[in-house]
Design a protein around this motif. Structure first.
Motif, PDB file in Angstrom:
ATOM      1  N   ILE A 310       0.891  -1.533  -0.011  1.00 23.49           N
ATOM      2  CA  ILE A 310      -0.031  -0.251  -0.128  1.00 23.49           C
ATOM      3  C   ILE A 310       0.805   1.029   0.109  1.00 23.49           C
ATOM      4  CG2 ILE A 310      -1.737   1.316   0.727  1.00 23.49           C
ATOM      5  CD1 ILE A 310      -3.109  -1.222   2.829  1.00 23.49           C
ATOM      6  N   ARG A 311       2.075   1.131   1.028  1.00 23.96           N
ATOM      7  CA  ARG A 311       2.881   2.020   0.426  1.00 23.96           C
ATOM      8  C   ARG A 311       3.758   2.744  -0.623  1.00 23.96           C
ATOM      9  NH1 ARG A 311       4.212   0.612   6.112  1.00 23.96           N
ATOM     10  NH2 ARG A 311       5.465  -0.618   5.190  1.00 23.96           N
ATOM     11  N   GLN A 312       4.261   1.393  -1.348  1.00 29.99           N
ATOM     12  CA  GLN A 312       4.035   1.659  -2.678  1.00 29.99           C
ATOM     13  C   GLN A 312       2.774   1.934  -3.890  1.00 29.99           C
ATOM     14  OE1 GLN A 312       6.477  -2.119  -3.261  1.00 29.99           O
ATOM     15  NE2 GLN A 312       7.511  -1.915  -1.397  1.00 29.99           N
ATOM     16  N   LEU A 313       2.053   1.859  -3.500  1.00 33.65           N
ATOM     17  CA  LEU A 313       1.358   2.363  -5.081  1.00 33.65           C
ATOM     18  C   LEU A 313       1.295   3.443  -5.896  1.00 33.65           C
ATOM     19  CD1 LEU A 313      -1.645   0.446  -3.061  1.00 33.65           C
ATOM     20  CD2 LEU A 313      -0.609  -0.775  -5.021  1.00 33.65           C
ATOM     21  N   ASN A 314       1.114   3.573  -6.248  1.00 27.96           N
ATOM     22  CA  ASN A 314       1.340   4.653  -6.839  1.00 27.96           C
ATOM     23  C   ASN A 314       0.633   4.235  -8.394  1.00 27.96           C
ATOM     24  OD1 ASN A 314       2.091   6.608  -8.740  1.00 27.96           O
ATOM     25  ND2 ASN A 314       4.231   6.010 -10.104  1.00 27.96           N
ATOM     26  N   GLY A 315      -0.470   5.453  -7.312  1.00 25.69           N
ATOM     27  CA  GLY A 315      -1.426   5.827  -8.647  1.00 25.69           C
ATOM     28  C   GLY A 315      -2.556   4.327  -8.572  1.00 25.69           C
ATOM     29  N   LEU A 318      -0.416  -0.454 -12.478  1.00 21.72           N
ATOM     30  CA  LEU A 318      -0.544  -2.115 -11.842  1.00 21.72           C
ATOM     31  C   LEU A 318       0.434  -3.441 -11.242  1.00 21.72           C
ATOM     32  CD1 LEU A 318      -3.825  -3.246 -14.141  1.00 21.72           C
ATOM     33  CD2 LEU A 318      -4.081  -2.302 -11.745  1.00 21.72           C
ATOM     34  N   GLU A 319       1.213  -2.500 -12.361  1.00 20.45           N
ATOM     35  CA  GLU A 319       2.981  -2.821 -12.538  1.00 20.45           C
ATOM     36  C   GLU A 319       3.149  -3.083 -10.725  1.00 20.45           C
ATOM     37  OE1 GLU A 319       1.975   0.121 -14.064  1.00 20.45           O
ATOM     38  OE2 GLU A 319       2.902  -0.973 -15.945  1.00 20.45           O
ATOM     39  N   PRO A 320       3.250  -2.390  -9.718  1.00 24.16           N
ATOM     40  CA  PRO A 320       3.671  -2.376  -8.901  1.00 24.16           C
ATOM     41  C   PRO A 320       2.898  -3.864  -8.453  1.00 24.16           C
ATOM     42  CG  PRO A 320       3.063  -0.200  -9.160  1.00 24.16           C
ATOM     43  CD  PRO A 320       2.539  -0.713  -9.817  1.00 24.16           C
ATOM     44  N   ILE A 321       1.591  -4.180  -8.420  1.00 28.84           N
ATOM     45  CA  ILE A 321       1.209  -4.772  -8.001  1.00 28.84           C
ATOM     46  C   ILE A 321       1.272  -7.137  -8.626  1.00 28.84           C
ATOM     47  CG2 ILE A 321      -1.586  -6.225  -7.937  1.00 28.84           C
ATOM     48  CD1 ILE A 321      -2.710  -3.431  -8.013  1.00 28.84           C
ATOM     49  N   ILE A 322       1.690  -6.234  -9.869  1.00 25.45           N
ATOM     50  CA  ILE A 322       2.560  -7.476 -10.166  1.00 25.45           C
ATOM     51  C   ILE A 322       3.161  -8.080  -9.776  1.00 25.45           C
ATOM     52  CG2 ILE A 322       2.878  -8.485 -12.837  1.00 25.45           C
ATOM     53  CD1 ILE A 322       1.195  -6.652 -13.982  1.00 25.45           C
ATOM     54  N   ILE A 328       5.470 -12.613  -3.726  1.00 22.63           N
ATOM     55  CA  ILE A 328       5.090 -13.159  -2.189  1.00 22.63           C
ATOM     56  C   ILE A 328       4.904 -14.482  -3.151  1.00 22.63           C
ATOM     57  CG2 ILE A 328       4.661 -11.173  -1.075  1.00 22.63           C
ATOM     58  CD1 ILE A 328       1.365 -11.824  -1.760  1.00 22.63           C
ATOM     59  N   ASN A 329       5.192 -14.599  -4.465  1.00 22.62           N
ATOM     60  CA  ASN A 329       4.476 -16.072  -5.352  1.00 22.62           C
ATOM     61  C   ASN A 329       2.959 -16.473  -4.868  1.00 22.62           C
ATOM     62  OD1 ASN A 329       4.369 -18.338  -6.358  1.00 22.62           O
ATOM     63  ND2 ASN A 329       5.334 -19.391  -5.194  1.00 22.62           N
ATOM     64  N   ILE A 330       1.901 -15.080  -5.565  1.00 20.28           N
ATOM     65  CA  ILE A 330       0.397 -15.234  -5.336  1.00 20.28           C
ATOM     66  C   ILE A 330       0.071 -14.765  -6.424  1.00 20.28           C
ATOM     67  CG2 ILE A 330       0.314 -12.944  -4.428  1.00 20.28           C
ATOM     68  CD1 ILE A 330      -1.615 -14.982  -2.507  1.00 20.28           C
ATOM     69  N   ALA A 331      -1.303 -15.139  -7.021  1.00 17.38           N
ATOM     70  CA  ALA A 331      -1.758 -14.526  -7.840  1.00 17.38           C
ATOM     71  C   ALA A 331      -2.124 -13.257  -8.339  1.00 17.38           C
ATOM     72  CB  ALA A 331      -3.053 -15.425  -7.907  1.00 17.38           C
ATOM     73  N   PRO A 332      -1.697 -12.300  -9.276  1.00 17.23           N
ATOM     74  CA  PRO A 332      -2.171 -11.323  -8.541  1.00 17.23           C
ATOM     75  C   PRO A 332      -3.427 -10.307  -8.573  1.00 17.23           C
ATOM     76  CG  PRO A 332      -0.884 -11.395 -10.490  1.00 17.23           C
ATOM     77  CD  PRO A 332      -1.712 -13.134 -10.106  1.00 17.23           C
ATOM     78  N   GLY A 333      -4.431 -11.071  -9.548  1.00 14.31           N
ATOM     79  CA  GLY A 333      -5.527 -10.989  -9.264  1.00 14.31           C
ATOM     80  C   GLY A 333      -6.070 -11.066  -7.309  1.00 14.31           C
ATOM     81  N   ILE A 334      -5.880 -12.050  -6.516  1.00 15.44           N
ATOM     82  CA  ILE A 334      -6.181 -11.793  -5.426  1.00 15.44           C
ATOM     83  C   ILE A 334      -5.581 -10.330  -4.434  1.00 15.44           C
ATOM     84  CG2 ILE A 334      -5.559 -13.267  -3.437  1.00 15.44           C
ATOM     85  CD1 ILE A 334      -4.752 -15.818  -4.913  1.00 15.44           C
ATOM     86  N   VAL A 335      -4.183 -10.300  -5.126  1.00 20.77           N
ATOM     87  CA  VAL A 335      -3.824  -9.603  -4.814  1.00 20.77           C
ATOM     88  C   VAL A 335      -5.299  -8.304  -5.063  1.00 20.77           C
ATOM     89  CG1 VAL A 335      -2.024  -7.334  -4.707  1.00 20.77           C
ATOM     90  CG2 VAL A 335      -1.792  -9.743  -4.517  1.00 20.77           C
ATOM     91  N   VAL A 336      -4.903  -7.753  -6.027  1.00 20.72           N
ATOM     92  CA  VAL A 336      -6.200  -6.704  -6.901  1.00 20.72           C
ATOM     93  C   VAL A 336      -7.796  -6.821  -5.464  1.00 20.72           C
ATOM     94  CG1 VAL A 336      -8.175  -6.476  -8.958  1.00 20.72           C
ATOM     95  CG2 VAL A 336      -5.478  -6.603  -9.201  1.00 20.72           C
ATOM     96  N   PRO A 346     -10.407   1.013  -6.695  1.00 19.72           N
ATOM     97  CA  PRO A 346     -11.416   0.615  -6.831  1.00 19.72           C
ATOM     98  C   PRO A 346     -11.953  -0.435  -7.220  1.00 19.72           C
ATOM     99  CG  PRO A 346     -10.352   2.914  -7.626  1.00 19.72           C
ATOM    100  CD  PRO A 346      -9.002   2.488  -6.839  1.00 19.72           C
ATOM    101  N   LYS A 347     -13.139  -0.603  -7.307  1.00 21.85           N
ATOM    102  CA  LYS A 347     -13.705  -2.452  -7.986  1.00 21.85           C
ATOM    103  C   LYS A 347     -13.537  -1.386  -9.344  1.00 21.85           C
ATOM    104  CE  LYS A 347     -16.433  -3.069  -3.468  1.00 21.85           C
ATOM    105  NZ  LYS A 347     -15.364  -4.123  -3.586  1.00 21.85           N
ATOM    106  N   SER A 348     -13.172  -1.078  -9.506  1.00 19.38           N
ATOM    107  CA  SER A 348     -13.622  -1.072 -11.474  1.00 19.38           C
ATOM    108  C   SER A 348     -12.103  -0.990 -11.729  1.00 19.38           C
ATOM    109  CB  SER A 348     -14.568   0.541 -12.036  1.00 19.38           C
ATOM    110  OG  SER A 348     -13.372   1.544 -11.017  1.00 19.38           O
ATOM    111  N   HIS A 349     -10.884  -0.872 -11.283  1.00 20.06           N
ATOM    112  CA  HIS A 349      -9.380  -1.177 -11.567  1.00 20.06           C
ATOM    113  C   HIS A 349      -8.922  -2.303 -11.343  1.00 20.06           C
ATOM    114  CE1 HIS A 349     -10.680   3.442 -12.008  1.00 20.06           C
ATOM    115  NE2 HIS A 349      -9.192   3.295 -12.127  1.00 20.06           N
ATOM    116  N   GLY A 350      -8.506  -2.705 -11.913  1.00 19.66           N
ATOM    117  CA  GLY A 350      -7.492  -3.574 -11.702  1.00 19.66           C
ATOM    118  C   GLY A 350      -7.959  -5.742 -11.850  1.00 19.66           C
ATOM    119  N   ASN A 351      -8.906  -5.095 -13.156  1.00 21.60           N
ATOM    120  CA  ASN A 351      -9.301  -6.423 -13.129  1.00 21.60           C
ATOM    121  C   ASN A 351      -9.098  -7.444 -13.827  1.00 21.60           C
ATOM    122  OD1 ASN A 351     -12.058  -6.163 -10.678  1.00 21.60           O
ATOM    123  ND2 ASN A 351     -12.682  -4.509 -12.035  1.00 21.60           N
ATOM    124  N   LYS A 352      -8.963  -6.261 -14.527  1.00 21.78           N
ATOM    125  CA  LYS A 352      -8.228  -8.000 -15.867  1.00 21.78           C
ATOM    126  C   LYS A 352      -6.863  -8.256 -15.887  1.00 21.78           C
ATOM    127  CE  LYS A 352      -5.104  -3.842 -17.380  1.00 21.78           C
ATOM    128  NZ  LYS A 352      -3.929  -3.163 -18.894  1.00 21.78           N
TER     129      LYS A 352
END
Length: 362
Positions: A310-315, A318-322, A328-336, A346-352
């Protein structure tokens, strides 16, 4: 028992054993009095058997064998079949009063999914439904359901149909019965969860068999059962003897929902009693549901690591999430999904980045 045995022809009329006995006497030109004399039975007994007022007992069958030269099992089988058909017809008459129960059962959906067969009349369809539930009557279904100690998160939007939920649970029970499991071992299950967490990045054809295998070795049966109409459930946990059962419906179909549900149910197994049935549809919560939620969240994403992300999120990039998911070896969708749940995204972001699953027949 085979399907042929279950679907045997049941006549709507009865053939009394006495009618067959009377035909034999006519063919032999033997009177009832003569048969009584030859067998040592009274004429009244012979007459009552022919009229269907008295049964052919095993002792009588043996006497008829000696006089009429037809084996005792022939006469015993006539009597047995008559009594069975008579009981079935009487039961069908009683079932007529329970036909309305079918309206509360998702019969069409269950037929479509192949859980039950389509019958050519309502009474037969009711019998098919009762066989599926493993009960003798709707009254016994109600008794069985009321015996569940159900901790159920009710939705505020609509009242779920308990018959549909019961059918969904029953299908999971039947599937779980076919899964061979070791006796439940808490330590092994905890170790299995660490390995299962790494499966979140895999495709269903890879993670599903491995998930079931790891859990079964620790005494947990995992079953995937499609959601039925008017249930709104996405997971359930209960115990069957020494075996725990995790049942998943694939509701919402995204990988973040599926894996959160699995680990939520795992939390119930590790933290709560064996007598309760936990059914999840996700609106109201109890202390035990919150405990299971926290277990799932922390198991999937360690709290301290989440704070770092959360501290590293840049707006909303999605790159920081990936990058974090890879670390941590987990699916990116779970982090989203977790960030959306916590309001950090927002629930409208990152769903891809989410992966959406489907049933094989979709």
């Amino acid at each position: 028992m085979t399907n042929k045995e279950l679907n045997q022809y049941i006549p709507d009329y009865l053939v009394k054993p006495g009618e067959i006995l009377e035909e034999y006497l006519d063919n032999l030109c033997m009177s009832q009095l003569e048969l009584a004399t030859r067998t040592g039975l009274s004429k009244k007994t012979i007459n009552e058997i022919i009229q269907g007022k008295s049964p052919i007992t095993p002792e009588t069958a043996l006497k008829l064998e000696r006089v009429l030269e037809r084996p005792a099992h022939f006469w015993n089988n006539l009597e047995r079949q008559y009594q069975e058909d008579r009981t079935r017809l009487m039961d069908r008459d009683r079932l007529q009063n329970d036909i309305n129960w079918l309206k509360r059962i998702p019969v069409n959906a269950m037929i479509k999914l192949g859980w039950i067969k389509k019958a050519d009349n309502k009474v037969s369809q009711l019998e098919e439904a009762l066989r599926f539930f493993g009960v003798a009557s709707p009254k016994q279904w109600e008794t069985l359901w009321n015996e569940y100690d159900v901790t159920y998160r009710q939705t505020r939007k609509s009242q779920p149909q308990i018959e549909s939920i019961s059918a969904w649970l029953r299908k999971g029970e039947l599937d779980a019965q076919r899964i061979s499991c070791a006796p439940f071992n808490r330590v092994k299950f905890q170790e299995a969860l660490d390995k299962i967490r790494n499966l979140t990045r895999e495709a269903p054809d890879l993670f599903q068999p491995r998930l079931k295998e790891l859990c079964a070795a620790a005494g947990v049966a995992v079953v995937f059962v499609p959601e039925l109409p008017k249930t709104g459930v996405y997971g359930a946990t209960r115990w069957m003897g020494d075996k725990a059962v995790i049942q998943l419906s694939l509701r919402y179909r995204s990988n973040d929902h599926l894996w959160f549900t699995f680990f939520h149910e795992a939390g119930h197994i590790l933290k709560h009693g064996r007598k309760e049935v936990f059914i999840e549809d996700g609106k109201l919560t109890t202390d035990k549901e919150r405990e299971a939620d926290i277990f799932a969240m922390d198991k999937l994403i360690p709290p301290e690591r989440l704070k770092d992300l959360i501290r590293q999120l840049n707006g909303y990039k999605l790159e920081p999430i990936i990058h974090f998911a890879n670390e941590i070896n987990i699916a990116p969708g779970i982090v989203v999904g977790r960030l959306q749940h916590d309001g950090a995204l927002p629930k409208s972001h990152g769903n891809k980045l989410k992966v959406f699953y489907s049933w094989g027949n979709d």
